[in-house]
Design an enzyme around this catalytic site. Structure first.
Site, short mmCIF file in Angstrom:
data_model
loop_
_atom_site.label_atom_id
_atom_site.label_comp_id
_atom_site.label_asym_id
_atom_site.label_seq_id
_atom_site.Cartn_x
_atom_site.Cartn_y
_atom_site.Cartn_z
N GLU A 297 0.78 -1.24 0.00
CA GLU A 297 0.00 0.00 0.00
C GLU A 297 0.82 1.29 0.00
OE1 GLU A 297 0.22 -2.22 2.63
OE2 GLU A 297 0.33 -1.14 4.53
N HIS B 60 -8.26 -3.60 -0.73
CA HIS B 60 -7.45 -3.67 0.48
C HIS B 60 -6.35 -2.61 0.47
CE1 HIS B 60 -5.45 -6.05 3.79
NE2 HIS B 60 -4.40 -5.41 3.31
N GLU B 61 -5.59 -2.57 -0.60
CA GLU B 61 -4.47 -1.62 -0.64
C GLU B 61 -4.98 -0.19 -0.64
OE1 GLU B 61 -1.91 -3.08 0.17
OE2 GLU B 61 -2.46 -5.10 -0.44
#
Ligand code: ARG
Ligand code: ZN
Length: 852
Positions: free
Chosen positions: A271, A304-305
């Site tokens: 990320e 998610h990231e």
């Protein structure tokens, strides 16, 4: 500095010391070249007023750095005496503010660990979480030191794309061979979120308009071969951005959001602020190459990231013991996002994953608390416990506080801690501020390891029309066996009468070791459905009759509980040795029979209901010598079910030929059963030949291999030759081979000598070593020789890439379940690996825990 290993090679959470200085700005200059890249760094260290001078701080470095030069306030220093064994530098500061200038070199091409700056198929890229920045230059490489970066990248013109975090502020030509770009990230960040990429990349782009009308420019970069498979990821990114605005009121704080796909990557994705890096396995998705499951995975990882931008980047972790703070919140958010469509089915899949992977981890030698107190290696807590159990704990907040209470607590957390590096205790504090009734012992979920067990007993008193439910909870430490403190465990439950009508539904949160619930005005013994929606990450021990389970299978409206009833019933009957095979088949068949009609209404869910429990789940209840017999029983039962419902399977197979996820799911369950019948052996062959998508191809190949179809091997080879040029599909080829229940040592030899065998690429190493390691049937059948092969390959991987090697160790973690003689041999294999001497700290940490 925090977390210097003590003599036992462990680091301790309570050794944490807050930074004594700040570094507001960092100026980084890279002269990039695959062989030798030059790094120049410049920053002012400001020592806090409360600290006495002179003051020594640590700059983390590593063996990957060479040609190091240091200047303090413009004066050249001799560094040789300042560096320790590991390559860290002790820097003594004589004044409150000093200017540090460092020059060093690194070699991307020599970096096979893929941590720091490395080369992936001609692309120079970086990966820094948790401690890769020290492989790039000397700096305080800890998540609680936040700095604003300005990065200049200089590279050959044949590397036209130059990326880093934040905004591109300048670019230009240096001479006919070199060019440069300058990036500025307006947000202070810790080292682990830093990233650069330089290569010959193409991109696709789009934009997202934020609620205030401002656009974010979105780009996905990939090599020319891969760029055509990125559209789905870009769509997913836009969807995720919109969702976070709607659900949590969180908008993207950047004007440019870039994502890059690379072939060599230790994890799924990373990320980095404004510059996410992705393993190609988590981003490329076309119908021809990716299964429906892969598509969902891509969407989940992209989300998610992106969600990390708030839960991770804006608010990060104080230290790596608190890794779960950012990962659990982000997995939870990802699960909620993925559940917008088909919430019930997604929940079942998430729970199934948790129980297949996290439960065994939490009950074996590699168990650790979600927020551990001591660690051998930070990289070794990137586990399903940190991620998935962590996410269940976040879900517990939501279940206990309700969605509104949870959202209030979450908003408070964001408001209170924005821009800071905090801990799971801070999250708890924010939740508690908004929800004062939140249980005081809730944080025990973070500090106690192991899977709690809830034991349930019922009593019915017809004269009083009273029902009593006795609930006891136990949590034994998986390593020391000590009984630990009771936890708050919310149990969602419902009562049904024998006609299938729901009488009541409630949630009760257990807080003590033993509690008893009394229900009045109950006219007959109800059928009780416990732990609906999997309301807590526990196992429930409640002996329920087959008839009760059948009622739940038919009438439960909670997706998870309905599915769980099927799982329980099948498990009970498969493990019942007093039944004849035909009786097992008949009884399971009777329970499944009502679901066939239902399959036409909800094909996606029915596909889950009609699938017998996962082998690995069943095997977890067994000692290793019972694995093969049970596998055999399950196959015979499947043959029986295939035969009994032949017409129904056929009808489903023919009816669901359309192009949809749910249709493919149920069709391929039908294929799974039908392929068990010798006279249907051509069905998978035909499906393989005419399929236009990877879901159907994969299902056909799996069926061919697991039934030892005479054509299986030839077809699998044709698959390989068809997709030889497609890295991810070659990985798939190896995992199909490795997962094959009929795997032999000859196959293993063939794999070892295969031209595409490669341990340098983590995906390939996982496809080969990982999938064979997860093949419990082959491990049970072949025994020591297969363990020995896996061990030897892990040691080879370890020399190349320690992080990847340490994650391949899981088959050895089940050591204690092996039969005596094999146990000794496998222990010896682990011991030999440990004795090799040169193995990495990551791998030896895992092995020591396994051998303890
Ligand atoms: N933070 C990443 C994620 O979960 C995982 C990083 C794993 N470590 C690594 N070296 N790539 O999104
Ligand atoms: Zn993450």
């Amino acid at each position: 500095m925090p977390f210097t290993p003590r003599s036992d090679q462990q680091i301790y959470r309570l050794d944490y010391l807050a930074p004594t200085f700040t570094i507001p700005h960092l100026e980084l200059h890279f002269s990039l070249d695959p062989e030798v890249s030059r790094v120049r760094s410049q920053f002012k260290v400001i020592v806090e007023e409360s600290i006495d001078l002179p003051h020594t701080i640590k700059l983390h470095g590593s063996k990957m750095l060479f040609d190091i030069q240091l200047k303090i306030d413009g004066k050249e220093e001799d560094i040789s005496s300042l560096l320790d064994e590991a390559g860290n530098l002790s820097l003594t500061l004589n004044t409150r503010e000093q200017l540090i200038e460092i020059k060093n070199s690194v070699s991307p091409v020599a970096n096979s660990a893929l941590s720091g700056l490395y080369l992936s198929r001609g692309i120079i890229c970086s990966d820094c979480e948790p401690q890769g920045f020290r492989n790039i230059t000397l700096f305080p490489d800890r998540p609680d030191v936040m700095t604003q970066y300005r990065v200049t990248l200089e590279a050959d013109q044949c590397c036209p794309t130059l990326l880093s975090n934040g905004n591109l502020v300048e670019e230009g030509i240096i001479d006919e061979s070199r060019h440069y770009a300058v990036w500025e990230d307006p947000y202070p960040k810790p080292t682990y979120l830093f990233a650069i990429v330089a290569g010959d990349l193409q991109y696709i782009e789009d934009q997202h308009i934020r609620p205030d009308g401002r656009p974010v420019q979105l780009r996905i970069y990939a090599s020319k071969e891969n760029i055509g498979a990125c559209d789905f990821a870009l769509e997913s990114l836009k969807k995720a951005m919109r969702w976070d605005e709607d659900r949590f009121g969180l908008a993207c704080d950047l004007d440019f959001y870039n994502v890059v796909a690379v072939d060599d990557f230790n994890s799924g994705a990373m990320e980095n602020k404004g510059l996410n890096l992705f393993n190609t396995s988590c981003i490329l998705a076309t119908k021809e190459q990716a299964t429906d499951r892969d598509f969902r995975f891509v969407e989940a990882v992209i989300a998610h990231e992106y969600f990390h931008n708030w839960t991770g980047n804006r608010i990060t972790c104080q230290d790596w013991f608190n890794l779960s703070l950012k990962e659990s919140l982000t997995v939870f958010r990802e699960q909620e996002f993925m559940s917008e469509v088909e919430p019930g089915i997604r929940r079942i899949e998430d729970v199934n994953f948790l129980r297949l992977h996290q439960f065994p981890e939490d009950q074996g030698p590699l168990a650790h608390a979600v927020r551990p107190d001591k660690l051998g290696s930070i990289e070794n807590i990137y586990t399903t416990t940190t991620y998935e159990k962590g996410a269940e704990i976040i879900r517990l907040y939501q279940t206990i506080l309700g969605r509104e209470g949870f959202d209030r607590g979450f908003a408070r957390y964001i408001k209170e801690f924005d821009g800071m590096a905090v801990t799971v205790d801070d999250l708890y504090a924010a939740m508690k501020m908004e929800n004062p009734r939140l249980f005081e012992n809730f944080p025990l979920w973070y500090s106690q390891r192991g899977t709690p067990k809830v034991q349930v007993a019922t009593e019915y008193y017809p004269d009083k029309r009273e029902m009593r439910l006795s609930l006891k909870q136990f949590l034994f430490d998986p390593v020391t066996n000590e009984l630990q403190e009771p936890l708050p465990i919310p149990i969602k439950y419902a009562f049904f009468n024998r006609q299938g009508e729901m009488l009541l539904e409630e949630t009760y949160t257990l807080t003590m070791a033993h509690q008893c619930l009394i229900f009045h005005n109950i006219d007959e013994v109800p059928v009780i459905s416990l732990l609906r929606d999997f309301s807590a990450p526990v196992t429930v021990d409640y002996p329920q009759s087959i008839d009760d389970l059948k009622i739940l299978i038919q009438y439960e409206s909670d997706y998870f509980a309905k599915w769980e009833a099927v799982q329980k019933l099948v498990e009970r009957l498969l493990f019942n040795h007093s039944l004849q095979r035909q009786e097992q088949i008949d009884m399971i068949g009777d329970a499944l029979a009502p679901l066939f009609q239902y399959a036409y209404q909800e094909p996606g869910f029915a596909a889950l209901l009609l699938t017998l429990p996962d082998n690995d789940h069943l095997f977890d209840h067994l000692e290793s010598e019972e694995i093969l017999p049970l596998y055999q029983i399950k196959r015979e039962v499947e043959v029986g079910l295939a035969r009994r419902f032949q017409e129904d399977w056929r009808a489903l197979y023919n009816r669901f030929q359309e192009d949809s996820i749910a249709a493919r799911a149920i069709k391929n369950v039908a294929l799974h059963y039908l392929s068990r019948l010798p006279h249907e052996s051509e069905l998978a062959v035909r499906q393989y030949e005419k399929a236009d998508n990877m879901t159907d191809i994969n299902a056909a190949l799996t069926a061919l291999l697991s039934n030892q179809n005479p054509k299986a091997k030839v077809i699998l080879e044709s698959f390989y030759h068809r997709y030889e040029g497609d890295t991810l599909l070659v990985d798939r080829y190896f995992s199909l081979l490795g997962r094959n229940p009929n795997l032999t040592m000859d196959d293993v030899a063939m794999i070892s000598n295969h031209p595409a065998f490669d341990l340098k690429n983590p995906n390939r190493a996982r496809a080969i070593v990982g999938s064979i390691g997860r093949n419990r049937i082959a491990l049970a059948r072949i025994g020591a020789p297969l363990y020995r092969w896996i061990g030897a390959e892990i040691v080879k991987v370890d020399k190349i890439n320690a992080v990847t090697a340490a994650r391949l160790i899981t088959p050895f973690a089940k050591l204690s379940r092996l039969p005596e003689s094999l146990k000794e041999e496998v222990r010896a294999i682990c011991q030999e690996m440990l004795n090799i001497g040169e193995i990495s700290h990551n791998l030896s940490d895992q092995l020591k825990r396994i051998l303890l």
